[in-house]
Scaffold this motif. Structure first.
Motif: not given
Length: 488
Positions: A94-99
């Motif tokens: 979530l923090a890295h925007g992968h989901t």
């Protein structure tokens, strides 16, 4: 007994519903991990009280014997580590925007549903219900394999769905034929798929139909266990799935599928004679070992390396099941538990390396022991476990398998198998040395979320503890082996 079996099934079902309703948050994520702990606790409680013999619940729909308790423990241990690590994994995603939160909700609900389906598969007394549960794992994990929605993940998902659907369709045909043979042998139509009823009428099954059914079941469930000839999905799916999902699939799903064959082998053997299933298991097991050993020598990817290692171990398990002695089955069950824990530790550690390097190529990863004590130690312990070196439990399980093959006068299979295991040993040791000690192309920081770190520490401790002593599990494995290992 009934309450414990129901608790093991309903806990992950409840967790899945909770995530669907409330979404992915720390409370619901913890609830999923707690449901896995519940499965483990129920398995341990049942193991202490199971004794010998089989008991039934819900009008014969559920069964409890030593094999049920063993598989619940394996599922519980691996799922506890994987679901706990999933909290930190998804936080990082979530923090890295992968989901996003929608993807996290789906991940949590499906993971808990996956756990419930595996529990049902090992607790059910009806092979029709078992087939449905195994098929459910295919549907559920397909979405988990494609969690990141990248091109590679979607390709692996489709390959997984197509191949495993073909395999499970073949198993369905075998189930139908076994039902037909049982009904014509005098089994009541309403209960002809119950394992206890099949066992009672096994001697009266038509040998030709039982032989055809056994072959279909072996190939069909072998597909889900990663065995030849439908093994090609495994490396793609395990390399693309999120690390905790890869741990669940490799550490326990393969073994759950194979446990169905362990239950059905005595039934088929009683109708066809001891050599039919033995020959099939030997052929498929050795073919799987050949492919796994050769692929381990050339694979450039760490997660694919772990997937091929799972194939190698499933091939070895199939060969042990072919021997069919009490020692062979007991060693097989110890091997399943030790492999499940060790492979979970390795997949969780490799997930952190993937996150740090944005790559799973072995050439991009190196000097892990120097850069991260925890991840390096986890990789080192996991690899030593897989190599079957003392003091870890796979050393004892492989010795037991070797002895059982010699006792069963399968020395030719033992010689071929040990040669292939030696090739896999050398390849795995070489790749592990590059990862742990070699110089990487780049050396980014390896960050480990707290829940992943906790899962790694517990997994390392569990591997060491199981290697030192199996404790009360020794009697459980022996009891389970005595119940299902009588027919060769």
């Amino acid at each position: 007994m009934t309450a414990l079996l129901l608790a093991a099934i309903l806990a992950p079902v409840g967790a899945s519903l909770a995530v669907l309703v409330a979404g992915w948050r720390r409370a619901t994520a913890t609830l999923i991990a707690f449901s896995a702990v519940t499965v483990l606790a129920c398995g341990a409680a049942l193991a202490f009280g199971v004794g010998s013999g089989t008991r039934f619940a819900l009008n014969g729909l559920l069964r409890l014997d030593a094999l049920t308790a063993t598989m619940l423990i394996v599922i519980g241990v691996v799922a506890t580590l994987a679901t706990w690590a999933s909290i930190g994994y998804l936080d990082a995603e979530l923090a890295h925007g992968h989901t996003d939160l929608r993807g996290a909700r789906l991940y949590g609900a499906l993971t808990a549903g996956f756990l419930a389906a595996m529990v049902i598969a090992v607790c059910a007394n009806n092979i029709g219900v078992i087939w449905i549960a195994i098929e459910a794992t295919t549907v559920i994990t397909a979405f988990l394999v494609g969690h990141r929605r990248t091109r590679g993940a979607l390709e692996a998902t489709w390959k997984y769905v197509v191949i495993c659907s073909v395999g499970i369709a073949i198993a369905f045909l075998g189930t139908v034929l076994l039902y037909y043979a049982a009904e014509h042998a005098g089994a009541p139509a309403a209960a002809a798929l119950n394992l206890d009823v099949l066992a009672a009428h096994a001697g009266g099954l038509d040998p030709d139909i039982a032989r055809l059914a056994g072959g279909l079941l072996l190939v069909g469930y072998g597909a889900k266990a990663g065995l030849f000839p439908f093994h090609t999905w495994l490396a793609d799916a395990h390399s693309q799935a999120p690390a905790p999902v890869s741990a669940l699939m490799s550490g326990v799903l393969l073994s759950v599928a194979f446990s169905v064959l362990i239950r059905l082998k005595p039934v088929i053997g009683a109708a066809t004679g001891p050599t039919f299933m033995r020959s099939g298991l030997l052929a498929i097991g050795l073919a799987t070992l050949v492919i796994a050993a050769l692929m381990l020598t050339v694979t450039p990817d760490i997660k694919r390396m772990l997937a091929y290692s799972s194939m190698e171990n499933m091939g070895l398990i199939a060969i042990a099941a072919a021997a069919g002695t009490t020692l062979a089955i007991a060693a097989l069950l110890l091997h399943v538990l030790a492999h499940g824990i060790g492979k979970t530790v390795l997949f969780l550690a490799s997930g952190q390396l993937q996150a740090a390097h944005d790559s799973t190529a072995i050439a991009d990863i190196g000097a892990v022991l120097r850069r991260s004590r925890l991840v390096g130690a986890a990789l080192a312990v996991g690899v030593v476990v897989l190599l079957g070196l003392p003091p870890f439990a796979m050393f004892a399980s492989e010795l037991g398998i070797v002895r059982s093959l010699a006792d069963a006068r399968l020395t030719w299979a033992l010689a071929v198998g040990m040669l292939l295991v030696a090739v896999a040993f050398a390849a795995l040791a070489r790749n592990a040395g590059r990862i742990l000690l070699g110089a990487p192309a780049a050396a980014p920081e390896i960050a480990v979320p707290r829940t992943v770190a906790a899962a790694l520490v517990v997994g390392i401790a569990a591997s060491i503890a199981l290697g030192v002593t199996a404790g009360p599990l020794t009697d459980l494995f022996a009891t389970a082996a005595g119940e299902v290992g009588g027919a060769r």
